[in-house]
Design a protein around this motif. Structure first.
Motif, PDB file in Angstrom:
ATOM      1  N   THR A 144      33.027  28.015  37.694  1.00 20.74           N
ATOM      2  CA  THR A 144      33.990  28.814  38.458  1.00 20.74           C
ATOM      3  C   THR A 144      33.918  30.301  38.112  1.00 20.74           C
ATOM      4  N   ASP A 190      29.599  33.122  26.459  1.00 24.12           N
ATOM      5  CA  ASP A 190      28.274  32.574  26.765  1.00 24.12           C
ATOM      6  C   ASP A 190      27.917  32.841  28.215  1.00 24.12           C
ATOM      7  N   THR A 205      36.178  29.293  32.414  1.00 25.85           N
ATOM      8  CA  THR A 205      37.332  29.384  33.322  1.00 25.85           C
ATOM      9  C   THR A 205      37.405  30.780  33.920  1.00 25.85           C
ATOM     10  N   ARG A 222      40.575  31.467  35.137  1.00 30.02           N
ATOM     11  CA  ARG A 222      42.044  31.547  35.231  1.00 30.02           C
ATOM     12  C   ARG A 222      42.666  31.845  33.879  1.00 30.02           C
ATOM     13  N   ASN A 278      44.421  28.886  32.190  1.00 27.59           N
ATOM     14  CA  ASN A 278      43.506  27.918  31.582  1.00 27.59           C
ATOM     15  C   ASN A 278      42.855  28.489  30.326  1.00 27.59           C
TER      16      ASN A 278
END
Ligand code: NAP
Length: 314
Positions: A55, A84, A279, A281, A284
Protein backbone atom coordinates in the motif's frame (compact mmCIF):
# COMPACT_ATOMS: atom_id res chain seq x y z
CA UNK A 1 31.13 -12.20 15.16
CA UNK A 2 28.32 -12.95 17.64
CA UNK A 3 27.73 -16.54 18.60
CA UNK A 4 24.25 -17.96 18.99
CA UNK A 5 24.82 -18.03 22.75
CA UNK A 6 25.76 -14.37 23.11
CA UNK A 7 22.99 -13.41 20.73
CA UNK A 8 20.35 -15.16 22.83
CA UNK A 9 21.79 -13.84 26.08
CA UNK A 10 21.81 -10.31 24.68
CA UNK A 11 18.15 -10.63 23.74
CA UNK A 12 17.17 -12.14 27.08
CA UNK A 13 18.75 -9.21 28.94
CA UNK A 14 16.99 -6.73 26.67
CA UNK A 15 13.63 -8.42 27.11
CA UNK A 16 13.99 -8.98 30.82
CA UNK A 17 14.62 -5.31 31.42
CA UNK A 18 11.36 -4.25 29.87
CA UNK A 19 7.97 -3.95 31.50
CA UNK A 20 4.57 -3.61 29.85
CA UNK A 21 4.02 -0.12 28.53
CA UNK A 22 0.53 1.31 27.98
CA UNK A 23 -0.12 3.32 24.82
CA UNK A 24 -0.18 6.61 26.76
CA UNK A 25 3.40 6.20 27.90
CA UNK A 26 4.41 5.37 24.35
CA UNK A 27 2.82 8.55 23.08
CA UNK A 28 4.45 10.56 25.84
CA UNK A 29 7.81 9.08 24.88
CA UNK A 30 8.46 7.87 28.43
CA UNK A 31 9.34 4.30 27.50
CA UNK A 32 12.13 2.87 25.42
CA UNK A 33 11.30 0.66 22.47
CA UNK A 34 12.57 -2.91 22.28
CA UNK A 35 15.82 -2.96 20.36
CA UNK A 36 18.09 -5.63 18.92
CA UNK A 37 21.77 -5.40 18.06
CA UNK A 38 23.13 -5.80 14.55
CA UNK A 39 25.63 -8.63 15.15
CA UNK A 40 28.25 -7.18 12.74
CA UNK A 41 28.46 -3.80 14.50
CA UNK A 42 26.59 -3.99 17.79
CA UNK A 43 24.45 -1.01 16.75
CA UNK A 44 20.97 -1.36 18.23
CA UNK A 45 17.81 -0.94 16.15
CA UNK A 46 14.23 -0.55 17.36
CA UNK A 47 12.53 -3.83 16.50
CA UNK A 48 9.62 -2.24 14.60
CA UNK A 49 10.38 -0.41 11.38
CA UNK A 50 8.42 0.40 8.23
CA UNK A 51 8.23 -1.31 4.83
CA UNK A 52 7.36 0.40 1.58
CA UNK A 53 6.00 -2.07 -0.95
CA UNK A 54 2.27 -2.90 -1.02
CA UNK A 55 0.00 0.00 0.00
CA UNK A 56 2.91 2.40 0.65
CA UNK A 57 4.11 1.93 -2.95
CA UNK A 58 0.53 2.30 -4.22
CA UNK A 59 0.17 5.61 -2.35
CA UNK A 60 3.51 6.78 -3.80
CA UNK A 61 2.36 5.85 -7.31
CA UNK A 62 -1.02 7.53 -6.72
CA UNK A 63 0.51 10.80 -5.53
CA UNK A 64 -0.84 10.48 -1.96
CA UNK A 65 2.26 12.15 -0.54
CA UNK A 66 0.54 13.70 2.51
CA UNK A 67 -0.23 10.26 3.92
CA UNK A 68 3.33 9.05 3.38
CA UNK A 69 4.84 12.26 4.78
CA UNK A 70 2.76 11.78 7.95
CA UNK A 71 3.81 8.16 8.30
CA UNK A 72 7.53 8.86 7.78
CA UNK A 73 7.45 11.85 10.13
CA UNK A 74 5.78 9.81 12.87
CA UNK A 75 8.23 6.95 12.39
CA UNK A 76 11.15 9.31 12.98
CA UNK A 77 9.44 11.19 15.86
CA UNK A 78 8.69 7.96 17.66
CA UNK A 79 12.32 6.88 17.48
CA UNK A 80 11.51 4.17 14.92
CA UNK A 81 14.40 3.83 12.51
CA UNK A 82 14.40 1.02 9.95
CA UNK A 83 12.81 2.00 6.65
CA UNK A 84 12.92 -0.73 4.01
CA UNK A 85 12.57 0.19 0.36
CA UNK A 86 13.91 -0.78 -3.08
CA UNK A 87 14.31 0.63 -6.58
CA UNK A 88 11.95 -2.22 -7.51
CA UNK A 89 9.03 -0.75 -5.48
CA UNK A 90 7.85 1.63 -8.19
CA UNK A 91 7.86 5.23 -6.94
CA UNK A 92 8.33 4.28 -3.25
CA UNK A 93 12.07 4.94 -2.96
CA UNK A 94 11.99 8.21 -4.90
CA UNK A 95 8.92 9.58 -3.11
CA UNK A 96 10.12 8.52 0.35
CA UNK A 97 13.59 9.93 -0.39
CA UNK A 98 12.09 13.29 -1.36
CA UNK A 99 9.82 13.41 1.73
CA UNK A 100 12.60 12.41 4.09
CA UNK A 101 14.85 15.15 2.71
CA UNK A 102 12.01 17.68 2.98
CA UNK A 103 11.39 16.64 6.61
CA UNK A 104 15.11 16.65 7.38
CA UNK A 105 14.96 13.20 8.97
CA UNK A 106 17.34 11.26 6.71
CA UNK A 107 19.92 10.85 9.45
CA UNK A 108 17.38 9.65 11.99
CA UNK A 109 16.34 6.71 9.83
CA UNK A 110 18.18 3.46 9.18
CA UNK A 111 17.69 3.43 5.43
CA UNK A 112 17.58 -0.07 3.92
CA UNK A 113 17.38 -0.26 0.16
CA UNK A 114 18.21 -2.91 -2.43
CA UNK A 115 20.09 -3.52 -5.64
CA UNK A 116 19.02 -5.71 -8.53
CA UNK A 117 19.34 -5.11 -12.23
CA UNK A 118 17.67 -7.44 -14.69
CA UNK A 119 20.19 -10.06 -15.83
CA UNK A 120 21.08 -10.57 -19.47
CA UNK A 121 22.11 -14.13 -20.31
CA UNK A 122 21.99 -14.95 -16.58
CA UNK A 123 24.38 -12.14 -15.52
CA UNK A 124 23.67 -8.64 -14.26
CA UNK A 125 25.52 -5.88 -16.13
CA UNK A 126 27.93 -4.45 -13.51
CA UNK A 127 27.77 -0.94 -15.01
CA UNK A 128 23.96 -1.00 -14.87
CA UNK A 129 24.17 -2.18 -11.24
CA UNK A 130 26.54 0.70 -10.36
CA UNK A 131 24.20 3.16 -12.06
CA UNK A 132 21.24 1.77 -10.10
CA UNK A 133 23.16 2.14 -6.85
CA UNK A 134 24.16 5.72 -7.71
CA UNK A 135 20.51 6.49 -8.48
CA UNK A 136 19.54 5.19 -5.01
CA UNK A 137 22.06 7.61 -3.45
CA UNK A 138 20.46 10.47 -5.36
CA UNK A 139 16.94 9.46 -4.35
CA UNK A 140 17.77 8.86 -0.69
CA UNK A 141 19.97 11.90 -0.24
CA UNK A 142 21.92 10.15 2.50
CA UNK A 143 25.50 8.94 2.49
CA UNK A 144 26.44 6.48 3.75
CA UNK A 145 23.30 4.44 3.14
CA UNK A 146 22.78 2.19 6.15
CA UNK A 147 22.01 -1.04 4.28
CA UNK A 148 21.88 -2.18 0.67
CA UNK A 149 20.84 -5.77 -0.03
CA UNK A 150 20.81 -7.71 -3.28
CA UNK A 151 17.07 -8.02 -3.96
CA UNK A 152 15.56 -11.46 -4.53
CA UNK A 153 18.92 -13.21 -4.89
CA UNK A 154 19.69 -11.44 -8.17
CA UNK A 155 23.17 -12.39 -9.50
CA UNK A 156 25.16 -12.26 -6.26
CA UNK A 157 28.44 -12.96 -8.06
CA UNK A 158 28.22 -9.61 -9.85
CA UNK A 159 26.26 -7.47 -7.40
CA UNK A 160 27.65 -8.43 -3.99
CA UNK A 161 31.23 -7.39 -4.89
CA UNK A 162 29.84 -3.99 -5.98
CA UNK A 163 28.18 -3.60 -2.59
CA UNK A 164 31.29 -4.86 -0.79
CA UNK A 165 33.41 -2.29 -2.62
CA UNK A 166 30.92 0.47 -1.71
CA UNK A 167 31.02 -0.67 1.93
CA UNK A 168 34.82 -0.58 1.84
CA UNK A 169 34.68 2.95 0.41
CA UNK A 170 32.40 4.01 3.27
CA UNK A 171 29.38 4.66 1.01
CA UNK A 172 27.32 1.80 2.50
CA UNK A 173 27.37 0.68 6.12
CA UNK A 174 25.94 -2.86 5.78
CA UNK A 175 25.26 -5.29 2.94
CA UNK A 176 23.01 -8.29 2.54
CA UNK A 177 20.68 -10.37 0.39
CA UNK A 178 16.91 -10.94 0.41
CA UNK A 179 14.29 -13.32 -0.78
CA UNK A 180 10.71 -14.24 0.02
CA UNK A 181 10.49 -16.88 -2.73
CA UNK A 182 10.65 -20.56 -1.73
CA UNK A 183 12.46 -21.34 -4.99
CA UNK A 184 15.36 -19.12 -3.80
CA UNK A 185 15.59 -20.36 -0.20
CA UNK A 186 18.37 -22.82 -0.98
CA UNK A 187 20.53 -20.16 -2.62
CA UNK A 188 19.95 -17.73 0.28
CA UNK A 189 21.01 -20.45 2.73
CA UNK A 190 24.12 -21.12 0.65
CA UNK A 191 24.95 -17.41 0.56
CA UNK A 192 24.58 -17.19 4.34
CA UNK A 193 27.03 -20.05 4.72
CA UNK A 194 29.56 -19.05 2.08
CA UNK A 195 29.52 -15.27 1.73
CA UNK A 196 30.06 -12.46 4.16
CA UNK A 197 26.64 -10.89 4.76
CA UNK A 198 25.74 -8.37 7.47
CA UNK A 199 21.98 -8.83 6.91
CA UNK A 200 19.40 -10.98 5.25
CA UNK A 201 15.76 -10.07 4.60
CA UNK A 202 13.11 -12.77 4.40
CA UNK A 203 9.45 -13.52 5.07
CA UNK A 204 8.46 -14.55 8.59
CA UNK A 205 4.96 -14.49 10.06
CA UNK A 206 2.95 -16.53 12.57
CA UNK A 207 1.45 -18.62 9.75
CA UNK A 208 4.63 -18.57 7.62
CA UNK A 209 7.35 -20.05 9.80
CA UNK A 210 9.67 -21.67 7.26
CA UNK A 211 12.41 -19.20 8.29
CA UNK A 212 12.56 -20.88 11.73
CA UNK A 213 13.91 -24.07 10.18
CA UNK A 214 17.10 -22.68 8.66
CA UNK A 215 17.46 -18.93 8.20
CA UNK A 216 16.86 -17.80 11.78
CA UNK A 217 19.12 -20.35 13.55
CA UNK A 218 21.78 -19.92 10.86
CA UNK A 219 21.65 -16.12 11.18
CA UNK A 220 22.12 -16.40 14.95
CA UNK A 221 24.99 -18.86 14.50
CA UNK A 222 26.78 -16.79 11.87
CA UNK A 223 26.09 -13.35 13.34
CA UNK A 224 23.84 -12.13 10.53
CA UNK A 225 21.09 -9.59 11.22
CA UNK A 226 17.57 -10.43 9.99
CA UNK A 227 14.93 -8.10 8.63
CA UNK A 228 11.58 -9.93 8.93
CA UNK A 229 9.41 -9.15 5.93
CA UNK A 230 5.66 -9.55 5.32
CA UNK A 231 4.78 -10.07 9.02
CA UNK A 232 1.09 -9.95 8.07
CA UNK A 233 1.53 -11.88 4.83
CA UNK A 234 0.32 -8.64 3.26
CA UNK A 235 -3.46 -9.36 3.28
CA UNK A 236 -3.32 -13.06 4.24
CA UNK A 237 -3.44 -12.78 8.05
CA UNK A 238 -5.99 -9.98 7.99
CA UNK A 239 -8.35 -12.24 6.02
CA UNK A 240 -7.77 -15.14 8.40
CA UNK A 241 -8.69 -13.23 11.56
CA UNK A 242 -11.51 -11.15 10.03
CA UNK A 243 -14.55 -11.46 12.31
CA UNK A 244 -12.53 -13.12 15.12
CA UNK A 245 -11.98 -11.37 18.45
CA UNK A 246 -8.48 -11.15 19.90
CA UNK A 247 -8.23 -13.68 22.76
CA UNK A 248 -8.13 -12.27 26.32
CA UNK A 249 -4.78 -13.97 26.99
CA UNK A 250 -3.12 -11.69 24.38
CA UNK A 251 -3.01 -9.20 27.27
CA UNK A 252 -0.39 -11.46 28.93
CA UNK A 253 2.15 -10.15 26.42
CA UNK A 254 0.61 -6.71 26.00
CA UNK A 255 -1.07 -7.19 22.59
CA UNK A 256 -4.18 -5.06 22.26
CA UNK A 257 -4.82 -5.63 18.55
CA UNK A 258 -4.30 -8.37 15.99
CA UNK A 259 -1.50 -6.32 14.45
CA UNK A 260 0.37 -6.30 17.75
CA UNK A 261 -0.36 -10.02 18.21
CA UNK A 262 1.25 -10.81 14.82
CA UNK A 263 4.21 -8.47 15.31
CA UNK A 264 4.95 -9.58 18.86
CA UNK A 265 5.04 -13.17 17.63
CA UNK A 266 7.71 -12.30 15.04
CA UNK A 267 9.60 -10.08 17.49
CA UNK A 268 9.74 -12.86 20.07
CA UNK A 269 12.13 -14.88 17.91
CA UNK A 270 15.55 -13.81 19.19
CA UNK A 271 17.22 -14.00 15.76
CA UNK A 272 14.92 -11.30 14.33
CA UNK A 273 16.69 -7.92 14.32
CA UNK A 274 13.87 -5.73 12.97
CA UNK A 275 10.45 -6.15 11.35
CA UNK A 276 9.27 -3.92 8.53
CA UNK A 277 5.44 -3.95 8.30
CA UNK A 278 4.28 -1.74 5.43
CA UNK A 279 1.55 0.84 5.90
CA UNK A 280 0.42 4.15 4.48
CA UNK A 281 -1.88 4.88 7.44
CA UNK A 282 -0.88 6.75 10.59
CA UNK A 283 -3.27 4.71 12.78
CA UNK A 284 -1.75 1.46 11.55
CA UNK A 285 1.79 2.76 11.99
CA UNK A 286 0.96 3.69 15.62
CA UNK A 287 -0.57 0.26 16.12
CA UNK A 288 2.55 -1.42 14.72
CA UNK A 289 4.98 0.75 16.68
CA UNK A 290 3.14 -0.12 19.92
CA UNK A 291 4.10 -3.77 19.34
CA UNK A 292 7.71 -2.75 19.85
CA UNK A 293 7.17 -1.99 23.55
CA UNK A 294 6.57 -4.15 26.60
CA UNK A 295 6.66 -7.91 27.00
CA UNK A 296 6.91 -10.51 24.27
CA UNK A 297 5.37 -13.98 24.32
CA UNK A 298 7.45 -16.81 25.79
CA UNK A 299 7.72 -20.29 24.26
CA UNK A 300 4.43 -21.52 25.78
CA UNK A 301 2.52 -18.47 24.60
CA UNK A 302 4.10 -18.76 21.15
CA UNK A 303 2.77 -22.34 20.88
CA UNK A 304 -0.68 -21.16 21.98
CA UNK A 305 -0.63 -18.32 19.43
CA UNK A 306 0.32 -20.71 16.60
CA UNK A 307 -2.41 -23.19 17.58
CA UNK A 308 -5.00 -20.40 17.55
CA UNK A 309 -4.04 -19.16 14.08
CA UNK A 310 -3.54 -22.67 12.65
CA UNK A 311 -7.12 -23.51 13.68
CA UNK A 312 -8.54 -20.67 11.56
CA UNK A 313 -9.53 -21.38 7.96
CA UNK A 314 -6.85 -20.49 5.36
N1 NAP B 1 12.33 -9.62 -1.22
C1 NAP B 1 12.18 -8.53 -0.49
O1 NAP B 1 13.13 -7.78 -0.36
C2 NAP B 1 10.87 -8.24 0.20
C3 NAP B 1 9.76 -9.03 -0.03
C4 NAP B 1 8.57 -8.74 0.68
C5 NAP B 1 8.53 -7.66 1.56
N2 NAP B 1 9.65 -6.89 1.74
C6 NAP B 1 9.61 -5.71 2.67
O2 NAP B 1 8.79 -5.99 3.79
C7 NAP B 1 7.73 -5.03 3.85
C8 NAP B 1 6.48 -5.66 4.48
O3 NAP B 1 5.93 -6.66 3.68
P1 NAP B 1 4.60 -6.48 2.80
O4 NAP B 1 4.52 -5.04 2.41
O5 NAP B 1 4.64 -7.48 1.74
O6 NAP B 1 3.39 -6.87 3.72
P2 NAP B 1 2.94 -6.72 5.25
O7 NAP B 1 3.76 -5.70 5.96
O8 NAP B 1 2.86 -8.11 5.81
O9 NAP B 1 1.45 -6.19 5.09
C9 NAP B 1 1.15 -4.91 4.64
C10 NAP B 1 -0.37 -4.77 4.63
O10 NAP B 1 -0.88 -4.75 5.98
C11 NAP B 1 -1.67 -3.57 6.18
N3 NAP B 1 -1.40 -3.12 7.55
C12 NAP B 1 -0.20 -2.67 8.05
N4 NAP B 1 -0.30 -2.43 9.37
C13 NAP B 1 -1.59 -2.72 9.71
C14 NAP B 1 -2.31 -2.66 10.95
N5 NAP B 1 -1.71 -2.31 12.08
N6 NAP B 1 -3.63 -3.02 10.93
C15 NAP B 1 -4.24 -3.39 9.79
N7 NAP B 1 -3.61 -3.48 8.58
C16 NAP B 1 -2.29 -3.14 8.55
C17 NAP B 1 -1.23 -2.59 5.12
O11 NAP B 1 -2.29 -1.76 4.71
P3 NAP B 1 -2.45 -0.21 5.15
O12 NAP B 1 -1.53 0.59 4.29
O13 NAP B 1 -3.87 0.05 4.91
O14 NAP B 1 -2.06 -0.13 6.60
C18 NAP B 1 -0.85 -3.52 3.96
O15 NAP B 1 -1.99 -3.87 3.22
C19 NAP B 1 7.59 -4.58 2.39
O16 NAP B 1 6.86 -3.38 2.29
C20 NAP B 1 9.02 -4.48 1.98
O17 NAP B 1 9.59 -3.30 2.49
C21 NAP B 1 10.81 -7.17 1.09
Amino acid sequence: MATRRTFLADTAVALGALAMVPGGLLAAGRADPLTRAIPATGERLPIIGLGSSATFAQAAAGGDFDALRTVLQRLAESGGRVFDTAPGYGAAEAVAGGLVRELGIANRLFWATKLNVAPRGGRADPEAARRQLDASFERVGKSPIDLVQVHNMGDLDTQLPILREARQDGRIRHIGATTTFATQYESLEQAMRERSLDFIGTNYAIDDREAEKTFLPLAAERGIAVLAYAPFGRTRLWSRVAGHALPDWAAEFGAQTWGQFFLKFVASHPAVTAITPATRRLANLEDNLAAGFGPLPDADLRRRMIALIDALPQ
